[in-house]
Every structure is written in structure tokens, then in C-alpha cells.
Enzyme design. Sequence first.
Site, mmCIF file in Angstrom:
data_model
loop_
_atom_site.group_PDB
_atom_site.id
_atom_site.type_symbol
_atom_site.label_atom_id
_atom_site.label_comp_id
_atom_site.label_asym_id
_atom_site.label_seq_id
_atom_site.Cartn_x
_atom_site.Cartn_y
_atom_site.Cartn_z
ATOM 1 N N ALA A 1 3.842 -7.875 3.775
ATOM 2 C CA ALA A 1 4.710 -6.737 3.430
ATOM 3 C C ALA A 1 4.808 -6.600 1.920
ATOM 4 C CB ALA A 1 6.104 -6.947 4.026
ATOM 5 N N SER B 1 2.290 -1.342 -2.215
ATOM 6 C CA SER B 1 0.900 -1.694 -2.516
ATOM 7 C C SER B 1 0.129 -0.686 -3.372
ATOM 8 C CB SER B 1 0.138 -1.891 -1.193
ATOM 9 O OG SER B 1 -0.028 -0.648 -0.534
ATOM 10 N N THR C 1 -3.319 -10.374 -4.353
ATOM 11 C CA THR C 1 -4.388 -9.446 -4.727
ATOM 12 C C THR C 1 -5.161 -9.958 -5.940
ATOM 13 O OG1 THR C 1 -4.776 -7.240 -5.643
ATOM 14 C CG2 THR C 1 -2.619 -8.186 -6.059
ATOM 15 N N ASP C 2 -6.392 -9.472 -6.089
ATOM 16 C CA ASP C 2 -7.170 -9.833 -7.288
ATOM 17 C C ASP C 2 -6.600 -9.185 -8.555
ATOM 18 O OD1 ASP C 2 -7.945 -7.201 -6.849
ATOM 19 O OD2 ASP C 2 -10.102 -7.606 -6.808
ATOM 20 N N GLU C 3 -5.728 -8.178 -8.388
ATOM 21 C CA GLU C 3 -5.225 -7.454 -9.564
ATOM 22 C C GLU C 3 -4.372 -8.336 -10.470
ATOM 23 O OE1 GLU C 3 -3.868 -3.488 -9.113
ATOM 24 O OE2 GLU C 3 -5.299 -3.024 -7.534
ATOM 25 N N TYR D 1 2.703 -2.888 -10.343
ATOM 26 C CA TYR D 1 2.305 -3.458 -9.041
ATOM 27 C C TYR D 1 1.753 -4.866 -9.220
ATOM 28 C CZ TYR D 1 -0.855 -4.575 -5.168
ATOM 29 O OH TYR D 1 -1.521 -5.231 -4.150
ATOM 30 N N SER D 2 0.749 -5.019 -10.103
ATOM 31 C CA SER D 2 0.124 -6.342 -10.215
ATOM 32 C C SER D 2 1.084 -7.351 -10.843
ATOM 33 C CB SER D 2 -1.209 -6.275 -10.963
ATOM 34 O OG SER D 2 -1.078 -5.627 -12.198
ATOM 35 N N SER E 1 4.276 -7.397 -10.284
ATOM 36 C CA SER E 1 5.188 -7.828 -9.206
ATOM 37 C C SER E 1 4.477 -8.795 -8.256
ATOM 38 C CB SER E 1 5.759 -6.617 -8.451
ATOM 39 O OG SER E 1 4.749 -5.967 -7.702
ATOM 40 N N LYS E 2 3.198 -8.550 -7.994
ATOM 41 C CA LYS E 2 2.454 -9.472 -7.113
ATOM 42 C C LYS E 2 2.274 -10.832 -7.821
ATOM 43 C CE LYS E 2 0.794 -8.766 -3.554
ATOM 44 N NZ LYS E 2 1.312 -8.864 -2.159
ATOM 45 N N ARG F 1 -14.746 -1.421 -8.696
ATOM 46 C CA ARG F 1 -13.976 -2.187 -7.724
ATOM 47 C C ARG F 1 -14.943 -2.920 -6.796
ATOM 48 N NH1 ARG F 1 -10.858 -1.212 -11.054
ATOM 49 N NH2 ARG F 1 -8.778 -0.266 -10.940
ATOM 50 N N ASP G 1 -6.759 9.991 -16.763
ATOM 51 C CA ASP G 1 -6.909 8.629 -16.258
ATOM 52 C C ASP G 1 -5.558 8.035 -15.855
ATOM 53 O OD1 ASP G 1 -8.265 6.383 -15.539
ATOM 54 O OD2 ASP G 1 -8.996 5.893 -17.550
ATOM 55 N N GLY H 1 -3.040 2.496 -18.001
ATOM 56 C CA GLY H 1 -3.344 1.062 -17.890
ATOM 57 C C GLY H 1 -4.428 0.749 -16.875
ATOM 58 N N TYR I 1 11.252 3.716 20.272
ATOM 59 C CA TYR I 1 12.330 2.755 20.457
ATOM 60 C C TYR I 1 13.659 3.398 20.854
ATOM 61 C CZ TYR I 1 9.275 -0.915 19.053
ATOM 62 O OH TYR I 1 8.230 -1.798 19.039
#
Length: 352
Positions: free
Chosen positions: A84, A87, A132-134, A158-159, A161-162, A222, A288, A291, A349
Amino acid sequence: MKRNILITGGAGFIGSHVVRLFVNKYPDYRIVNLDKLTYAGNLANLKDIENAPNYAFVHADICDFDAMLDVFKRYNIDGVIHLAAESHVDRSIKDPFTFARTNVMGTLSLLQAARLCWTDGFEGKRFYHISTDEVYGALEFDGTLFTETTKYDPHSPYSASKASSDHFVRAYHDTYGLPTIITNCSNNYGPYQFPEKLIPLFINNIRHGKPLPVYGKGENVRDWLFVEDHARAIDIIFHNGKIAETYNIGGFNEWKNIDLIKVIIKTVDRLLGNPEGHSEHLITYVTDRAGHDLRYAIDSRKLKNELGWEPSLQFEEGIERTVRWYLDNQQWMDNITSGDYQRYYEEMYRGR
Ligand code: NAD
Ligand code: DAU
């Protein structure tokens, strides 16, 4: 049940493949899929296994610590596969707080719940964190690869935080002895990916004759891995990986974005019966990404040498299967773009 495994984020892209694999392959395991069902969660991804006797769904937020304690106790959880997360890099640039909350605080909440609930010791327990690889940052065009010892150097919220969540996972092993494993994987592609990510977004846009927004000059690289190969690696590592280790997972399959986009256009046009080159005019170069990491490429030799995993699918076959799947499952895509998919849970549900 032989094991009770908590899979977080199982209604998302990769998580749904992992849940399906475990539910089908291990009928004597109880698989508990815990998901908040954010915009990225879609229970329709699991329609084929939702009534399996060894499957349970829990609607909860990993940041809700009391709910995590409750799930660990209620299902006697002895293994965690934690997917979770928020992403999508572009969303993290607009809303970094949500990424810190879910990816950092949510991971911490799960780690603490595992530590407090595994009171009979950590023997036979496992907390497997999917990263992740990031986190390793960006490579130049010099043939180098990320290894498990590459220094962390994240650039996007994102990266970052990961990376932070990875540090917490290692800290829980080093401080409390929690039996953790981390894997860092490259870009996944395949069925059920949310159409904000490059490949499903572009397939859908080509189908509708809409512009294909290529960031910058399309020169970023990538390393693409078919999602079922990632799920297979997760299975092997969950069962046979060494505690406290990190494993990189990748496809040895680097593509410059613009070259990949041309393959997607060619494949979609062919499968739709359009003449070659028909949709190339949709390519639109746009500002772009801030970053924007230049290149990712994974060295997954450790995983091959120690646990015997290798990607099984050639990219040409994987991309053909992927494009076909999106074209054959237009209802799945249309339910997302119309917003209908978010009503699936309510209907499913209602009254339970
Ligand atoms: P995704 O965005 O498709 O799915 C994420 C899932 O997590 C969704 O079902 C969402 O509802 C759920 N979720 C989000 N916040 C939650 C919360 N607070 N509580 C409970 N559930 C929550 O993501 P994905 O692409 O399947 O990625 C899964 C994991 O793999 C992530 O940890 C990601 O960092 C990692 N990863 C992804 C890739 C890739 O290419 N997609 C590559 C390497 C690693
Ligand atoms: O490397 C693993 C990571 O791969 C995962 O951790 C992330 O969760 C996952 O989202 C993915 O990150 P990327 O940023 O690499 O994936 P994305 O599909 O967003 O973009 C792939 C490349 O395509 C990237 O260089 C940006 C570019 N791009 C993307 C989009 C959405 C475009 O040029 N145009 C677009 O519209």
C-alpha cells in the site's frame, strides 16, 4: 490455515497480481487484502478471486494504527507483504503531504502493529516491504546499474517518502529484531495499471485519438518489468529471502521513453487494424516533469544468484499481451475514466 498473510494495497496494480497469485497458489494460506481504496484501488481488479474461501478483504487505512492492531489480532497475521502506498510521482509533486502520511506514517503504523502483536517472538514471522528503484536517484547514460549497495539519493517527494519508509523498516530490524525484507523494483507494466501511468494512459489515449504528452524530449530511460514477473519474485522472496536483506528486482530491459512510446503506438495501431504510423501524429512534447530522473536501471543479479529468479517474459511478448489486455478490457478502463469503478465497493459490500 497454514499461514495468515496480510497483503496491503492489494486492490492496486501490483498488489492485485500478488493477491491473485497467493490466493490461487496457496489454498492453505488465508490471504487478507487490506486496502483503503483510494482513487488507485479498484476491487474489480480481483473479481476472479473475490469469492475464494481463503481470501478476505478489509477496508482500512494503514495510517489507522488501532485498525492495524485489530487486523493483526483478528486474523492472527504471521506474514506481511506491504504494497500500500501513494505511487504516482506527478501526484507527489502536487501533494507531498499525502505521500509522507501514507508512505512513511502508514508503514510505521504497520511496523509497530507487527512488533506489538507478534508477542510470542518473531520465529516464523516475516515483514516484507515493497520499495522502488527510485530511492537510488538517477543514473547517467553510462551503462551503470543500481545495486543493493547504491547510496540512497531520492529526488521526488514520492521517492523521498519511499526512501524514508525503507529506513524505518531497517530501523525496526536493527532496533527490535523485526524480521524484515525489502525489495526495490523497477518500472512495472501489465494489466490493471491505473491509467495515469505512462503505458495504460498512452494506450487509452491512442484508442481515443487523444494527444500523447511526452515529458521533455522523451529521452529519459526506464527499466521495464512485466508485473507477473514481479509478483513471482515477491512469492520467491517472501518464502526464501534472507531476513534483513535487500533484493533488487528488474528486467534488464531499458527503454528510452520515446522509443517505448513508438512501440506502443505501433502495437495499438496494428491490433486496431490501423495502417502503420497512423497514430504517430498524437505525440505531443510537453513541459518536463520537475526533477525528472534521467535513467533507472536495475542490477538484479543478486536475486538470480541467490534465489534463482529471472524475468520470464521477453519485452515484445509482454507489451503485446499488455496492449491486447487493455484493448480487450475496455469496460475496465471506461469504468475508471467515468469514475464508476469507485462505486464497485459500495455495491459489492452493501448490506454486509
Ligand atoms: P497503486 O497506486 O496501483 O496501488 C496502491 C494501492 O494502495 C491502492 O489499492 C490504494 O488504494 C492502496 N492505498 C493507498 N493508500 C493507502 C492507505 N493509506 N491505506 C491502505 N491502502 C492504501 O500502486 P502500485 O503501482 O501497484 O505499487 C504498489 C507498491 O509497489 C507501492 O509501494 C510502490 O511504491 C511499489 N512499486 C511500484 C512500481 C511500479 O512500477 N508501479 C515499481 C516498484 C515499486
Ligand atoms: O521505477 C519504479 C517506479 O516506476 C515506481 O516506483 C512508481 O510507483 C511508478 O509510478 C513508476 O514511476 P515513473 O515515474 O517512472 O512512471 P510513469 O509511468 O509515471 O512514467 C514513466 C516515464 O514516462 C517517466 O520518465 C515519465 C514519462 N511520462 C509519464 C507520463 C505519465 C511521460 O513522458 N508522459 C506521461 O504522461
